[in-house]
Design a protein around this motif. Structure first.
Motif, short mmCIF file in Angstrom:
data_model
loop_
_atom_site.label_atom_id
_atom_site.label_comp_id
_atom_site.label_asym_id
_atom_site.label_seq_id
_atom_site.Cartn_x
_atom_site.Cartn_y
_atom_site.Cartn_z
N GLN A 37 0.83 -1.20 0.00
CA GLN A 37 0.00 0.00 0.00
C GLN A 37 0.87 1.26 0.00
N SER A 38 0.71 2.10 -1.01
CA SER A 38 1.35 3.40 -1.04
C SER A 38 0.52 4.37 -0.19
N PRO A 39 1.09 5.54 0.20
CA PRO A 39 0.29 6.52 0.94
C PRO A 39 -0.98 6.93 0.19
N ALA A 40 -0.91 7.05 -1.13
CA ALA A 40 -2.09 7.43 -1.91
C ALA A 40 -3.18 6.37 -1.81
N LEU A 41 -2.79 5.10 -1.91
CA LEU A 41 -3.77 4.02 -1.79
C LEU A 41 -4.34 3.96 -0.38
N ARG A 42 -3.49 4.18 0.61
CA ARG A 42 -3.98 4.18 1.99
C ARG A 42 -4.97 5.32 2.22
#
Length: 266
Positions: free
Chosen positions: A62-67
């Motif tokens: 999970q990238s920060p954007a996906l999170r």
């Protein structure tokens, strides 16, 4: 997104599921799965949306954007189920993530969600303060569904203040723009708030006309809220049998139990 905006949610589900099945696991697939979560939620399939969201949240890549997208999705699902306090807690993580994610659309979504929670907590001034600058900036751009969202939300907040003279033009502008952009879903959304404004102004017959037209547009997660507002309008106008007809439908509502509770009580 174009399919969702036009109310073609089942078609959008099919397209997303087909794409997900053809790709290897990874961030691209998780992004598509989050889009599917939002589509399922808007289709009224909140249990399916929640199950899929939990699977995405469990992924290790999970990238920060996906999170941030996942936190927003969980926030909307939680708010739809009537858990305002839990939604506010979820937003704390989203606010932290938004500080490091350079995505204007996600920030607007977070802004809208924060204002929705503030409204439910009766912090009307705070909600208006959150939305007005963004709405002014959106007005400088090409007309969009984002602008529809912000206009109808601001109008509802003015109604909460009893400022129907400020609210009604915004409601009608939002509805006209949603129609011009071909979004059935957002036409329903704009009509939900318009009903309260017209009812408070005593224009019950006009409110019913708008609502009945919106009910013909499709079955989305916001339709039960529309029915609640329509039933209230019928009740205020003394049309008790019509109000009961809509409340009877709502007593079968499972995905949004707080609306079912309202219907049973009324």
């Amino acid at each position: 997104n174009a399919m969702r905006a036009r109310g073609m949610h089942e078609d959008a589900v099919s397209v997303l599921e087909a794409a997900i099945s053809r790709l290897a696991p990874g961030e691209t697939v998780d992004g598509l799965r989050l889009a599917l979560v939002d589509t399922l939620r808007e289709s009224g399939r909140s249990d399916d949306a929640l199950a899929l969201l939990e699977a995405v949240e469990a992924a290790a890549h999970q990238s920060p954007a996906l999170r941030l997208r996942a936190a927003l999705a969980r926030g909307w699902l939680t708010l739809n189920r009537g858990s305002v306090g839990a939604t506010a807690a979820i937003q704390a993580e989203a606010i932290s993530l938004a500080a490091v994610v350079d995505d204007p659309e996600l920030r607007l979504d977070l802004l809208m969600q924060r204002a929705a929670v503030a409204k439910e907590l009766q912090r009307t001034d705070e909600a208006i303060h959150l939305l007005e600058p963004a709405a002014a900036e959106l007005r400088t751009r090409r007309p969009s569904l984002r602008l529809v969202q912000f206009l109808t939300s601001l109008a509802a907040l003015h109604d909460d203040r009893g400022q129907h003279d400020l609210a009604l033009p915004l409601h009608l502008e939002a509805l006209d723009l949603a129609r011009a952009l071909g979004s059935r879903y957002h036409q329903v959304e704009a009509t939900i708030n318009l009903l309260y404004c017209l009812a408070d102004l005593g224009r019950h017959d006009e409110a019913v006309t708008y609502a009945e037209r919106a009910l013909e547009l499709g079955d989305y997660d916001n339709v039960p809220i529309l029915r609640v507002n329509l039933a209230v309008n019928h009740f205020q106008a003394g049309r008790f049998e019509e109000a009961l007809r809509h409340y009877d439908v709502l007593t079968l509502q499972q995905d949004q139990p707080h609306l079912r509770l309202i219907a049973i009580a009324r």
